[in-house]
Design a protein around this motif. Sequence first.
Motif, mmCIF file in Angstrom:
data_model
loop_
_atom_site.group_PDB
_atom_site.id
_atom_site.type_symbol
_atom_site.label_atom_id
_atom_site.label_comp_id
_atom_site.label_asym_id
_atom_site.label_seq_id
_atom_site.Cartn_x
_atom_site.Cartn_y
_atom_site.Cartn_z
ATOM 1 N N MET A 19 0.825 -1.203 0.000
ATOM 2 C CA MET A 19 0.000 0.000 0.000
ATOM 3 C C MET A 19 0.860 1.255 0.000
ATOM 4 S SD MET A 19 -2.868 -1.337 2.691
ATOM 5 C CE MET A 19 -3.965 0.071 2.546
ATOM 6 N N MET A 20 2.024 1.196 0.643
ATOM 7 C CA MET A 20 2.937 2.330 0.676
ATOM 8 C C MET A 20 3.452 2.635 -0.732
ATOM 9 S SD MET A 20 6.550 2.560 2.725
ATOM 10 C CE MET A 20 7.200 1.178 1.791
ATOM 11 N N VAL A 21 3.828 1.564 -1.473
ATOM 12 C CA VAL A 21 4.339 1.746 -2.833
ATOM 13 C C VAL A 21 3.271 2.353 -3.738
ATOM 14 C CG1 VAL A 21 5.120 0.517 -4.896
ATOM 15 C CG2 VAL A 21 6.052 -0.093 -2.656
ATOM 16 N N GLY A 22 2.020 1.860 -3.606
ATOM 17 C CA GLY A 22 0.964 2.310 -4.506
ATOM 18 C C GLY A 22 0.407 3.678 -4.198
ATOM 19 N N GLY A 23 0.406 4.087 -2.919
ATOM 20 C CA GLY A 23 -0.281 5.308 -2.506
ATOM 21 C C GLY A 23 0.159 6.552 -3.260
ATOM 22 N N TYR A 28 -0.192 10.690 -7.507
ATOM 23 C CA TYR A 28 0.465 11.572 -8.480
ATOM 24 C C TYR A 28 -0.202 11.438 -9.854
ATOM 25 C CZ TYR A 28 4.018 13.245 -11.763
ATOM 26 O OH TYR A 28 4.663 13.888 -12.778
ATOM 27 N N LEU A 29 -0.444 10.193 -10.277
ATOM 28 C CA LEU A 29 -1.076 9.978 -11.579
ATOM 29 C C LEU A 29 -2.491 10.556 -11.614
ATOM 30 C CD1 LEU A 29 0.068 6.308 -12.360
ATOM 31 C CD2 LEU A 29 0.848 8.416 -13.465
ATOM 32 N N ALA A 30 -3.212 10.472 -10.497
ATOM 33 C CA ALA A 30 -4.572 11.018 -10.450
ATOM 34 C C ALA A 30 -4.571 12.524 -10.605
ATOM 35 C CB ALA A 30 -5.240 10.624 -9.135
ATOM 36 N N ASP A 31 -3.551 13.208 -10.072
ATOM 37 C CA ASP A 31 -3.453 14.659 -10.222
ATOM 38 C C ASP A 31 -3.051 15.060 -11.634
ATOM 39 O OD1 ASP A 31 -4.257 15.390 -7.684
ATOM 40 O OD2 ASP A 31 -2.238 15.348 -6.852
ATOM 41 N N GLN A 32 -2.370 14.174 -12.351
ATOM 42 C CA GLN A 32 -1.916 14.502 -13.694
ATOM 43 C C GLN A 32 -2.856 13.985 -14.785
ATOM 44 O OE1 GLN A 32 0.693 16.519 -13.852
ATOM 45 N NE2 GLN A 32 0.788 16.366 -11.616
ATOM 46 N N ARG A 33 -3.445 12.820 -14.580
ATOM 47 C CA ARG A 33 -4.213 12.163 -15.650
ATOM 48 C C ARG A 33 -5.706 12.054 -15.381
ATOM 49 N NH1 ARG A 33 -0.495 13.182 -19.220
ATOM 50 N NH2 ARG A 33 1.534 12.238 -18.712
ATOM 51 N N GLY A 34 -6.126 12.249 -14.157
ATOM 52 C CA GLY A 34 -7.552 12.166 -13.854
ATOM 53 C C GLY A 34 -7.867 11.137 -12.787
ATOM 54 N N ARG A 35 -8.849 11.469 -11.947
ATOM 55 C CA ARG A 35 -9.199 10.581 -10.837
ATOM 56 C C ARG A 35 -9.874 9.292 -11.305
ATOM 57 N NH1 ARG A 35 -6.617 14.810 -8.891
ATOM 58 N NH2 ARG A 35 -7.687 16.240 -7.477
ATOM 59 N N ARG A 36 -10.839 9.428 -12.185
ATOM 60 C CA ARG A 36 -11.634 8.269 -12.612
ATOM 61 C C ARG A 36 -10.767 7.212 -13.277
ATOM 62 N NH1 ARG A 36 -13.796 7.297 -17.602
ATOM 63 N NH2 ARG A 36 -15.559 5.820 -17.713
ATOM 64 N N GLY A 74 -3.388 0.556 -2.460
ATOM 65 C CA GLY A 74 -2.760 1.820 -2.092
ATOM 66 C C GLY A 74 -3.173 2.972 -2.984
ATOM 67 N N GLY A 75 -3.619 2.670 -4.207
ATOM 68 C CA GLY A 75 -4.056 3.728 -5.108
ATOM 69 C C GLY A 75 -5.491 4.138 -4.905
ATOM 70 N N SER A 76 -6.348 3.177 -4.635
ATOM 71 C CA SER A 76 -7.772 3.491 -4.545
ATOM 72 C C SER A 76 -8.113 4.289 -3.296
ATOM 73 C CB SER A 76 -8.594 2.198 -4.588
ATOM 74 O OG SER A 76 -8.205 1.319 -3.551
ATOM 75 N N ILE A 77 -7.389 4.079 -2.193
ATOM 76 C CA ILE A 77 -7.750 4.736 -0.934
ATOM 77 C C ILE A 77 -7.592 6.260 -1.005
ATOM 78 C CG2 ILE A 77 -7.110 4.995 1.505
ATOM 79 C CD1 ILE A 77 -6.567 1.997 1.543
ATOM 80 N N PRO A 78 -6.414 6.822 -1.360
ATOM 81 C CA PRO A 78 -6.318 8.283 -1.390
ATOM 82 C C PRO A 78 -7.096 8.924 -2.532
ATOM 83 C CG PRO A 78 -4.269 7.322 -2.184
ATOM 84 C CD PRO A 78 -5.108 6.187 -1.666
ATOM 85 N N VAL A 79 -7.174 8.262 -3.675
ATOM 86 C CA VAL A 79 -7.795 8.877 -4.850
ATOM 87 C C VAL A 79 -9.312 8.962 -4.692
ATOM 88 C CG1 VAL A 79 -8.115 8.705 -7.353
ATOM 89 C CG2 VAL A 79 -5.906 8.123 -6.337
ATOM 90 N N PHE A 393 0.851 11.021 2.252
ATOM 91 C CA PHE A 393 0.621 10.822 3.683
ATOM 92 C C PHE A 393 0.112 9.415 3.975
ATOM 93 C CE2 PHE A 393 0.241 15.558 3.559
ATOM 94 C CZ PHE A 393 1.369 15.803 4.316
ATOM 95 N N THR A 394 -0.620 8.825 3.033
ATOM 96 C CA THR A 394 -1.004 7.428 3.189
ATOM 97 C C THR A 394 0.234 6.542 3.221
ATOM 98 O OG1 THR A 394 -3.128 7.773 2.072
ATOM 99 C CG2 THR A 394 -2.296 5.530 2.167
ATOM 100 N N GLY A 395 1.209 6.853 2.346
ATOM 101 C CA GLY A 395 2.461 6.104 2.348
ATOM 102 C C GLY A 395 3.221 6.250 3.651
ATOM 103 N N VAL A 396 3.263 7.480 4.179
ATOM 104 C CA VAL A 396 3.910 7.710 5.477
ATOM 105 C C VAL A 396 3.216 6.890 6.559
ATOM 106 C CG1 VAL A 396 4.297 9.437 7.289
ATOM 107 C CG2 VAL A 396 4.746 10.011 4.894
ATOM 108 N N GLY A 397 1.883 6.853 6.495
ATOM 109 C CA GLY A 397 1.128 6.070 7.459
ATOM 110 C C GLY A 397 1.451 4.588 7.389
ATOM 111 N N ARG A 398 1.680 4.073 6.169
ATOM 112 C CA ARG A 398 2.011 2.651 6.022
ATOM 113 C C ARG A 398 3.389 2.348 6.595
ATOM 114 N NH1 ARG A 398 -2.982 2.215 6.197
ATOM 115 N NH2 ARG A 398 -4.079 2.943 4.335
#
Length: 446
Positions: A19-23, A28-36, A74-79, A393-398
């Motif tokens: 989850m740390m690796v994915g977060g 970052y990709l969601a901010d550049q390419r889109g959340r959905r 790790g990607g789905s939780i913050p996005v 911050f999710t990664g820091v939490g992991r």
Amino acid sequence: MALWSKSSHTGVPRKFERMMVGGYMWGYLADQRGRRKVLVVSLTVNGLFGGLASMAPWFWLFLLLRFISGIGVGGSIPVIFSYFSEFMPRLRRGAMISALATFWMAGNILAAGLAWLVIPRTWAHFSLGTLDFQSWRLFVVLCSVPSISSAVLFKLLMPESPKFLMEAGREKEAILVFRQMFDLNMKGIEKDFPEFALRTNSKQRGEIEEIRSQDKKRTFPISVLKQGLLPIKQMFSGSVKARSFVLLIIFYCISFGYYGLWMWFPELFARVESSGGSPCANVSLPSPLNNQSCYPVKTAVYMEGFVIAASNLPGNIFTILIMDSTGGKTLLSCSLIMSSLSVFLIYMVQTKAQSLGLSCIFSGVSVIAWNALDVVGTELYPTQLRSSALGFFTGVGRVAAIMGNVAFGKMVDSNCTVPILLVSALLLTGGLMALLLPQTRQTELT
């Protein structure tokens, strides 16, 4: 119970590593390419590789597939929190994000209930060549279904965040999304779609366009890495610098404390049951490595996990009702301080019933802190940083969760008092640090 608690924790650090690796990567990709788009891909990765892991004939392959699956988690939780918050009106945003966070509790209850129903059953056992399919493999398959079904629903039914589209300079697409929202909300009501103008942050848009133009020119891995770390640099500079350092400490404290203790609740229950007194009494529990079989499964641990997961319900309802009137900052601080007190009292319990009850209180109070953190985290950062910040911050939490779990495991036999008091102190520290955050109650997202 002791067999479960000691053997299962060997895989916990790996779970949080995934989850740390994915977060941050997905954020970052969601901010550049889109959340959905990112949500669809990350949920698919999670569900697909999670399901494949159930068929792995070798342990190393099982770990590899679960590692890849965890990257998707790790990607789905913050996005999802960024995506959801950008659809919500400011006056109800806190309550709605709290309602979304309630599904974390629902997932825990579902997982605990499924484990209780499926894993102890011996009928789910057959052989396929070299593959010995037992009940735990069926449990793994069932746990992958929600992710796959969610990915399909997002792909077919859900639009992109209009807030992201506006800041990315895609106004026509944003207006189409607004029209879809209008038609859905005004169904059956005779009212024309109003004319309006879109207000965007030109500075943010310029930064996004600059990044995209640089994407086409990049050829070296060093440049890609440097660009990928740019959001972290932005988080710790300028007007958001102070809040980023405060959130860093809070995420570390709550993750170290919550997961460090929560993962070891079954072990503490076993110690109370064996000693008839404090969970920190010197008790010699049977080793899980002395040729003990995993079957028959002791179902008490699943019942206790189910009860603790269900104890989150009052805290979730409470946050939904008062989040918008009180604000995430106040709830975050108060709930962390109360969690600290409940952890301190665990050292004093004398019976298993007392230990389970206090664990439920800790779980019910700490979920208020998690819900408040989800709300505050989405409101403290602008659109072009929101998912990256939550992912970071999710990664820091992991990382903190791994450290908490390992520290608890190392000290639980030598001096159980130390990790319990350490968790209590860290939660208290997080609660006091939350007072330094700015008040974001019912503010407009930037």
